[in-house]
Design an enzyme around this catalytic site. Structure first.
Site, PDB file in Angstrom:
ATOM      1  N   LYS A  76       0.911  -1.347   0.102  1.00 21.47           N
ATOM      2  CA  LYS A  76      -0.039   0.010   0.023  1.00 21.47           C
ATOM      3  C   LYS A  76       0.887   1.118   0.084  1.00 21.47           C
ATOM      4  CE  LYS A  76      -0.290  -0.254   4.858  1.00 21.47           C
ATOM      5  NZ  LYS A  76      -0.839  -0.967   6.249  1.00 21.47           N
ATOM      6  N   TYR A  93      13.943  31.141   5.245  1.00 20.01           N
ATOM      7  CA  TYR A  93      12.778  31.738   5.784  1.00 20.01           C
ATOM      8  C   TYR A  93      13.131  31.939   7.310  1.00 20.01           C
ATOM      9  CZ  TYR A  93      10.620  30.919   1.294  1.00 20.01           C
ATOM     10  OH  TYR A  93      10.209  31.004  -0.007  1.00 20.01           O
TER      11      TYR A  93
HETATM   12  C1  LIG Z   1      -0.044  -2.085   6.622  1.00 15.39           C
HETATM   13  C2  LIG Z   1      -0.505  -3.220   7.063  1.00 15.39           C
HETATM   14  C3  LIG Z   1      -0.038  -4.385   7.311  1.00 15.39           C
HETATM   15  C4  LIG Z   1       1.703  -4.453   7.128  1.00 15.39           C
HETATM   16  O1  LIG Z   1       2.024  -3.873   8.357  1.00 15.39           O
HETATM   17  P1  LIG Z   1       3.631  -3.883   8.554  1.00 15.39           P
HETATM   18  O2  LIG Z   1       3.861  -3.423  10.148  1.00 15.39           O
HETATM   19  O3  LIG Z   1       4.157  -2.794   7.529  1.00 15.39           O
HETATM   20  O4  LIG Z   1       4.456  -4.951   8.321  1.00 15.39           O
HETATM   21  C5  LIG Z   1      -0.449  -5.510   7.643  1.00 15.39           C
HETATM   22  N1  LIG Z   1      -1.932  -5.827   7.665  1.00 15.39           N
HETATM   23  C6  LIG Z   1      -2.609  -4.524   7.612  1.00 15.39           C
HETATM   24  C7  LIG Z   1      -4.153  -4.444   7.566  1.00 15.39           C
HETATM   25  C8  LIG Z   1      -2.076  -3.427   7.392  1.00 15.39           C
HETATM   26  O5  LIG Z   1      -2.920  -2.339   7.242  1.00 15.39           O
END
Ligand SMILES: *Cc1c(COP(=O)(O)O)cnc(C)c1O
Length: 358
Positions: A32, A255
Site C-alpha cells: 500500500k 525563511y
Molecule cells: C499496513 C498493514 C500491514 C503491514 O504492516 P507492517 O507493520 O508494515 O508489516 C498488515 N496488515 C494490515 C491490515 C495493514 O494495514
C-alpha cells in the site's frame, strides 16, 4: 538529475528471503501507499518473481494500476471500497475486505446480487483496534447475510495494535480464533487465516496461521524495537548540492529568523517539503556527505534546504548528498520529526525518479 531515490531490488530479495526463513506459511506482501513510497509496481514485479502468494493494497485505484501493468497474483484490498467501484473490483480480480454490516448493506443496495456473488471477500474482524472489522455481536447477522446472498468468503483476518504488548496481542489472537472458528463452521469451509504484520511475524511464530502480511520488513524498516541486522534498507534517497556560499556571522538563513552566530559555509540542496522531506526536520535533521553529518539550518523550503558544510575539507557544487538510507535510517529522522519511520518513507513524493539497482 537533482534528486533521486535508489531502490535496491537485491536487498528487497534478501529481506523477502529472510522473512521466508521465519515462516512456513504463505506471504502476503503489503505494498500500500505506493509500496511504502518505494514504487509499488517495481516492488510488486520483483516480489511476484520471488513467489509472494498475495499482495495487499489499500484502494481499488492502486489495484487497477498494478493489473494494467501486468501484476497477476491475488490482491487483497485492506481499506474502504465504495459501491460504484465494485465493477472494477470484479474486472480486475481484486479481493475485498468485508468489515461491517453497513458496508455490506451498501453493496446490497447498489449492485445486483449477481455481481455481489462474484466478489471475493476476506472477513475483517475487530479484535481491539476499533478501526475496521466485525464485532462479536455482529456475528449472527453476518452469517445470515452470508447465507442469504451466497457470499464468496475466502479468508478472515485481524490486525495487531501493538505486538510489544504480549498480553493484549494474545487477547486479540484469542478473540480472532473464536470468531473465525464460528465463521468457518457456519460457512462450512476452511478460510485463509492471517493476523501477523511484520512485527507479529518476527515475534510470534505461533500466530502465523495460514499467511503473514508483511510490509515494513520488506523495505528494511525495523519492525521491532531491537535491531535485526538481517533487515536492510532497500532505499537510498540522494541529491546533489546546488549552491555553496560563505555566510558571515550575524546574517540570516532561509525563511524565518534563523540568525547565524558564527561564520559558516552553507550549501543549498534542491530538495524540500514538496518532495516529501518533512518540514518538521527544519533545524533538526541532517544529511550525509562522504559519510559526514551535515546539519540542516533554518526552515526547510518548498523544494530547497540549507545545510552546514563548514567542517568538510572539500566540497563542491554537484557533490552527492545522502538524505536517507542504510546509514541515515528513517527511524532516526522519524524520531527527530516526532513521527515514525513509515511516515518518513511513504511521504517521499512519487515525482522523484526511482532508480532500480539489481
Ligand atoms: C499496513 C498493514 C500491514 C503491514 O504492516 P507492517 O507493520 O508494515 O508489516 C498488515 N496488515 C494490515 C491490515 C495493514 O494495514
Amino acid at each position: 538529475m537533482e534528486t533521486w531515490l535508489e531502490i535496491n531490488l537485491k536487498k528487497l530479495e534478501n529481506n523477502y528471503n529472510y522473512i521466508k526463513t521465519k515462516t512456513n506459511t504463505k506471504i502476503c506482501s503489503v505494498i500500500k501507499a505506493d509500496g511504502y513510497g518505494m514504487g509499488s509496481y517495481d516492488i510488486a514485479k520483483k516480489l511476484e518473481m520471488l513467489g509472494t502468494d498475495m499482495f495487499a493494497l489499500a484502494f481499488v485505484k492502486e489495484g487497477e494500476r498494478l493489473r494494467k501493468k501486468g501484476i497477476k497474483k491475488d490482491i487483497l484490498l485492506l481499506n474502504f471500497v465504495s459501491a460504484e467501484k465494485l465493477d472494477s473490483v470484479i474486472k480486475n480480480n481484486l479481493t475485498l475486505s468485508l468489515y461491517s454490516l453497513e458496508q455490506l448493506n451498501l453493496y446490497v443496495q447498489k449492485v445486483s446480487l449477481e455481481i455481489l456473488k462474484k466478489i471475493k471477500f476476506h472477513i475483517k474482524i475487530n479484535t481491539g483496534m476499533n478501526r475496521l472489522g466485525f464485532d462479536k455481536n455482529d456475528f449472527p447477522k453476518l452469517i445470515k447475510l452470508i447465507e442469504k446472498y451466497e457470499l464468496n468468503i475466502l479468508g478472515s483476518y485481524c490486525h495487531f495494535a501493538d505486538v510489544n504488548d504480549e498480553e493484549f496481542t494474545k487477547k486479540q489472537y484469542k478473540e480472532y480464533i473464536e470468531f473465525n472458528s464460528k465463521l468457518e463452521k457456519a460457512c462450512n469451509k476452511k478460510l485463509i487465516k492471517h493476523v501477523c504484520n511484520s512485527a507479529g511475524t518476527l515475534k510470534y511464530k505461533a500466530y502465523h496461521l495460514d499467511m503473514v502480511r508483511v510490509g515494513m520488513a520488506l523495505y528494511g524498516l525495523q519492525p521491532l524495537k531491537t535491531l535485526d541486522e538481517n533487515i536492510e534498507s532497500i532505499f537510498t534517497w540522494k541529491c546533489k548540492i546546488s549552491n555553496i556560499r560563505k555566510v558571515e556571522a550575524g546574517e540570516r538563513l532561509s525563511y524565518g529568523n534563523y540568525l547565524l552566530r558564527e561564520k559558516k559555509t552553507i550549501a543549498t540542496l534542491p530538495v524540500g517539503y514538496a518532495h516529501g522531506y518533512m518540514r518538521q526536520l527544519s533545524n533538526k535533521g541532517y544529511v550525509l556527505i562522504k559519510g559526514e553529518v551535515c546539519n540542516i539550518l533554518g526552515d526547510i523550503c518548498m523544494d530547497q534546504m540549507l545545510i552546514d558544510v563548514s567542517h568538510l575539507k572539500e566540497v563542491e557544487v554537484e557533490e552527492e548528498v545522502i538524505l536517507l538510507g542504510e546509514n541515515l535510517k528513517p527511524e532516526i529522522l522519524g524520531e527527530l520529526a516526532n513521527t515514525i519511520a513509515d511516515d518518513i518513507l511513504c511521504k517521499i513524493s512519487p515525482r522523484i525518479n526511482r532508480i532500480l539497482i539489481n
